[in-house]
Motif scaffolding. Sequence first.
Motif, mmCIF file in Angstrom:
data_model
loop_
_atom_site.group_PDB
_atom_site.id
_atom_site.type_symbol
_atom_site.label_atom_id
_atom_site.label_comp_id
_atom_site.label_asym_id
_atom_site.label_seq_id
_atom_site.Cartn_x
_atom_site.Cartn_y
_atom_site.Cartn_z
ATOM 1 N N CYS A 142 -25.352 18.434 4.664
ATOM 2 C CA CYS A 142 -25.512 17.553 3.120
ATOM 3 C C CYS A 142 -26.114 17.504 2.097
ATOM 4 O O CYS A 142 -26.323 16.391 2.670
ATOM 5 N N GLU A 143 -27.460 18.000 1.410
ATOM 6 C CA GLU A 143 -28.666 17.498 1.243
ATOM 7 C C GLU A 143 -28.264 16.172 0.473
ATOM 8 O O GLU A 143 -28.563 15.238 0.017
ATOM 9 N N PHE A 144 -27.089 16.018 -0.183
ATOM 10 C CA PHE A 144 -26.230 15.084 -1.607
ATOM 11 C C PHE A 144 -25.349 13.474 -0.509
ATOM 12 O O PHE A 144 -24.583 12.556 -0.648
ATOM 13 N N CYS A 145 -25.346 14.118 0.681
ATOM 14 C CA CYS A 145 -23.929 13.126 1.574
ATOM 15 C C CYS A 145 -25.021 11.676 2.669
ATOM 16 O O CYS A 145 -26.222 11.815 2.862
ATOM 17 N N ASP A 146 -24.497 10.407 2.024
ATOM 18 C CA ASP A 146 -24.741 10.521 2.947
ATOM 19 C C ASP A 146 -24.045 9.564 3.985
ATOM 20 O O ASP A 146 -24.389 8.272 4.688
ATOM 21 N N ILE A 147 -22.944 10.346 3.951
ATOM 22 C CA ILE A 147 -21.840 10.172 5.493
ATOM 23 C C ILE A 147 -22.880 10.298 6.507
ATOM 24 O O ILE A 147 -22.901 8.860 7.225
ATOM 25 N N ILE A 148 -23.374 11.081 6.721
ATOM 26 C CA ILE A 148 -24.696 11.077 7.850
ATOM 27 C C ILE A 148 -26.002 9.853 8.520
ATOM 28 O O ILE A 148 -26.159 10.150 8.660
ATOM 29 N N TYR A 166 0.637 -1.408 -0.092
ATOM 30 C CA TYR A 166 0.312 0.043 0.104
ATOM 31 C C TYR A 166 0.620 1.168 -0.112
ATOM 32 O O TYR A 166 1.837 1.837 0.676
ATOM 33 N N ALA A 167 0.462 2.339 -0.594
ATOM 34 C CA ALA A 167 0.897 3.467 -0.697
ATOM 35 C C ALA A 167 0.676 3.647 0.778
ATOM 36 O O ALA A 167 1.851 5.018 1.297
ATOM 37 N N PHE A 168 0.222 4.264 1.148
ATOM 38 C CA PHE A 168 -0.468 4.654 2.238
ATOM 39 C C PHE A 168 -1.231 3.993 3.232
ATOM 40 O O PHE A 168 -1.845 2.693 3.158
ATOM 41 N N GLY A 169 -1.143 4.424 4.804
ATOM 42 C CA GLY A 169 -1.680 3.359 5.915
ATOM 43 C C GLY A 169 -2.900 4.474 6.330
ATOM 44 O O GLY A 169 -3.295 5.593 5.450
ATOM 45 N N SER A 170 -4.221 3.332 6.749
ATOM 46 C CA SER A 170 -5.168 3.960 7.212
ATOM 47 C C SER A 170 -5.883 3.633 8.488
ATOM 48 O O SER A 170 -5.511 2.532 9.023
ATOM 49 N N LEU A 171 -5.666 5.513 9.629
ATOM 50 C CA LEU A 171 -7.245 4.874 10.985
ATOM 51 C C LEU A 171 -7.671 5.824 11.127
ATOM 52 O O LEU A 171 -7.970 6.839 10.109
ATOM 53 N N GLN A 172 -8.517 5.132 12.020
ATOM 54 C CA GLN A 172 -9.211 6.493 12.070
ATOM 55 C C GLN A 172 -10.058 7.147 13.261
ATOM 56 O O GLN A 172 -9.569 6.679 14.736
ATOM 57 N N PHE A 173 -9.764 7.852 13.815
ATOM 58 C CA PHE A 173 -10.152 8.515 14.588
ATOM 59 C C PHE A 173 -11.708 8.786 15.576
ATOM 60 O O PHE A 173 -11.532 8.881 16.017
ATOM 61 N N SER A 174 -12.233 9.408 14.878
ATOM 62 C CA SER A 174 -13.511 9.369 14.619
ATOM 63 C C SER A 174 -14.556 9.149 13.114
ATOM 64 O O SER A 174 -14.615 8.992 12.022
ATOM 65 N N ARG A 175 -16.050 9.209 13.483
ATOM 66 C CA ARG A 175 -17.269 9.263 12.724
ATOM 67 C C ARG A 175 -18.442 9.792 12.663
ATOM 68 O O ARG A 175 -18.250 10.486 14.378
ATOM 69 N N PHE A 226 -23.398 7.373 9.464
ATOM 70 C CA PHE A 226 -23.176 7.479 10.643
ATOM 71 C C PHE A 226 -23.218 8.599 11.541
ATOM 72 O O PHE A 226 -22.927 8.800 12.248
ATOM 73 N N GLY A 227 -24.473 9.647 11.192
ATOM 74 C CA GLY A 227 -25.188 10.300 12.154
ATOM 75 C C GLY A 227 -24.134 11.332 12.087
ATOM 76 O O GLY A 227 -23.512 11.917 11.922
ATOM 77 N N ARG A 228 -25.230 12.538 12.864
ATOM 78 C CA ARG A 228 -24.335 13.910 12.332
ATOM 79 C C ARG A 228 -23.502 14.268 13.783
ATOM 80 O O ARG A 228 -24.166 15.400 14.517
ATOM 81 N N LYS A 229 -23.734 13.034 15.246
ATOM 82 C CA LYS A 229 -23.331 13.489 16.416
ATOM 83 C C LYS A 229 -22.063 12.880 16.367
ATOM 84 O O LYS A 229 -22.007 11.889 16.104
ATOM 85 N N PRO A 230 -21.029 13.701 16.567
ATOM 86 C CA PRO A 230 -19.913 13.034 16.019
ATOM 87 C C PRO A 230 -19.115 12.501 17.150
ATOM 88 O O PRO A 230 -19.176 12.621 18.313
ATOM 89 N N ARG A 231 -18.241 10.867 16.932
ATOM 90 C CA ARG A 231 -18.255 9.940 17.642
ATOM 91 C C ARG A 231 -16.852 10.187 18.005
ATOM 92 O O ARG A 231 -16.380 9.928 16.343
#
Length: 520
Positions: A181-187, A166-175, A190-195
Amino acid sequence: MADIVLINPRFEVSYWGLEHALPLMGKRANLPVACLPLLAALTPEGHTITLIDENVEAINWERCAKADIVGVTGMSVQRFRMREILTELKAQGVFTVVGGPLVTVQEDYFDGVADVIFIGEAEQTWPQFLKEWSQGLHQIRYEQIEKSDMALVPTPRFDLLKMQHYAFGSLQFSRGCPFQCEFCDIIVTFGRKPRIKTSKQILAELDAMLATGMRIVFVVDDNLIGNKKAIKEVLRDVVKWQERNSYALTMFTEASIDLADDPELIELMVDANFISVFIGIESPNEESLREAKKFQNVRSGGTLVEKVRRVQDAGIEVWCGMIVGFDNDDSSVFEAQRQFLRDSRIPMSMTGMLYAIPKTPLHDRLAGEGRLDLSDVPEFGTNVIPLKIGRQELVDGYVKIMTDLYDCEPYFGRLDDLYLTGNLTMGRGRARWWKTHKLNKLKSDAVFLAQAFGLFARLMKNVPEAYLRKEYRKRLWGFLKKRQDPGTLFSYVIHMAQHYHAHTMAKQMSSGRSPVYNSW
Ligand code: B12
Ligand code: SF4
């Protein structure tokens, strides 16, 4: 106890996939999808687990045939391959499960091809399923209703990945992300309350990443700064970790534009060694931003260009996402986008045509207005039927923007404007620390230099087009005349590889040698 195989299917070409550049870089994939090592860590003891990323190795079908459970993940750009793999496994009589970003928004796409589907996050449902499967009581659909408690998420099993490919690694701090945003499936997912994870968890993950040998890491958060107060606390601990570990990790991530309004947060990110941030800017057209409910991009505190420049001036490069085809966009949008990217000195822009992702408010609205193309492969590259532009005009304008943006002159114009005229200085936190740790600086400089010239040599050897090799030589020389910092040099050469990818992708689309790849 189950013998489990988890598969990440082959990606189709996409802007961030870097498919054209990866062979030049000696890598097989950009980065490992974060869900595979995480699901492995969520698997209770006693089960055996094998991870297969088809982007780095071929699927071993015999191995799969012997497994009790084969799980497949995937996003939109993997959908055809996901179905192919599931269909093949079914033909072999293998018990299959499927989860991830695509099935979460489009579960009917997998009707009949998987035994079990997972909707949304799986911190609770994956172990629950394994328990029920062991008892012969599993369900055919799991949907985690409660959002995962990030403080309980285990350290991913990076040790199961073949990290060298892999060129880079991946880590996750929050979701999660607080915006709407009207077009966004992330919210939607994963919701609008950052965790956010605790510092303790994050530092443990940094240690685990370090142990893999990977030194450049993408923090795959939906919006790193969704909860500014909480992330500041974490970043203070990350800075101390970096100091203890000689600033071993270089990071980049995704954040919203309100980062520009918080100098303390920018400073902390700089000190933690974030050198680039992807920001969803979407459009210079304010009416379109309001239409998309992207209100954070039209707030006071300066123009979008000024905000981008504030982040750059502090030492963080800005990459962005841009969209054409909003209801308020007419034919003038294409030139407005080009102008905006020039003014804001953003070399890397993932420009795309507005796409209505199932389950989003945009999808609901357009369905109600009869403005959705329901075909799986829409003729004009997006399922949105635009309002003020014709469909052909939209797709032609999109391909033309991509071609123009990644022509040598405009691309290196933006890059040099930022790196040479603007003197972008990344890694200031690291540089400050190095003042009192000169040996570490020397070591790190030597590594950056070797990487920069190693990559450049690969480009000279492997880029087939003579005009591009000539351009890259000219640009490298121009860079070296003005700047000699090895870290920045390496970043500059990476931009050449990224240019090669986007330039090739645009050329293939405009000449009809490839389909039109949209950003979704
Ligand atoms: C970080 C990120 C990137 C990074 C890394 C991508 C990578 N290869 O990993 C970069 C910037 C490179 C990137 C690129 C792209 N991305 Co992206 N990316 C993200 C982001 C923000 C986070 C993904 C992540 O790592 N999450 C953390 C992991 C742990 O979460 P997860 O994968 O969802 O897994 C959890 C559950 O889904 C579940 N699960 C997942 N798989 C499975 C499988 C089984 C069997 C089970 C039981 C459970 C399960 O369990 C996990 C734990 O809860 C998401 C947004 C989002 N939040 O989904 C977009 C997202 C996945 N990306 C998206 C897209 C479109 C792309 C691109 C195609 C864009 C482009 N045109 O270039 C490219 C593809 C490039 C590629 N070949 O890698 C879309 C996909 C749309 C969809 N619904 O399918 C998303 C959702 C963003 C969006 N709305 O536009 N991306
Ligand atoms: S800022 Fe980004 S992640 Fe947040 S709602 Fe908007 S598009 Fe989604």
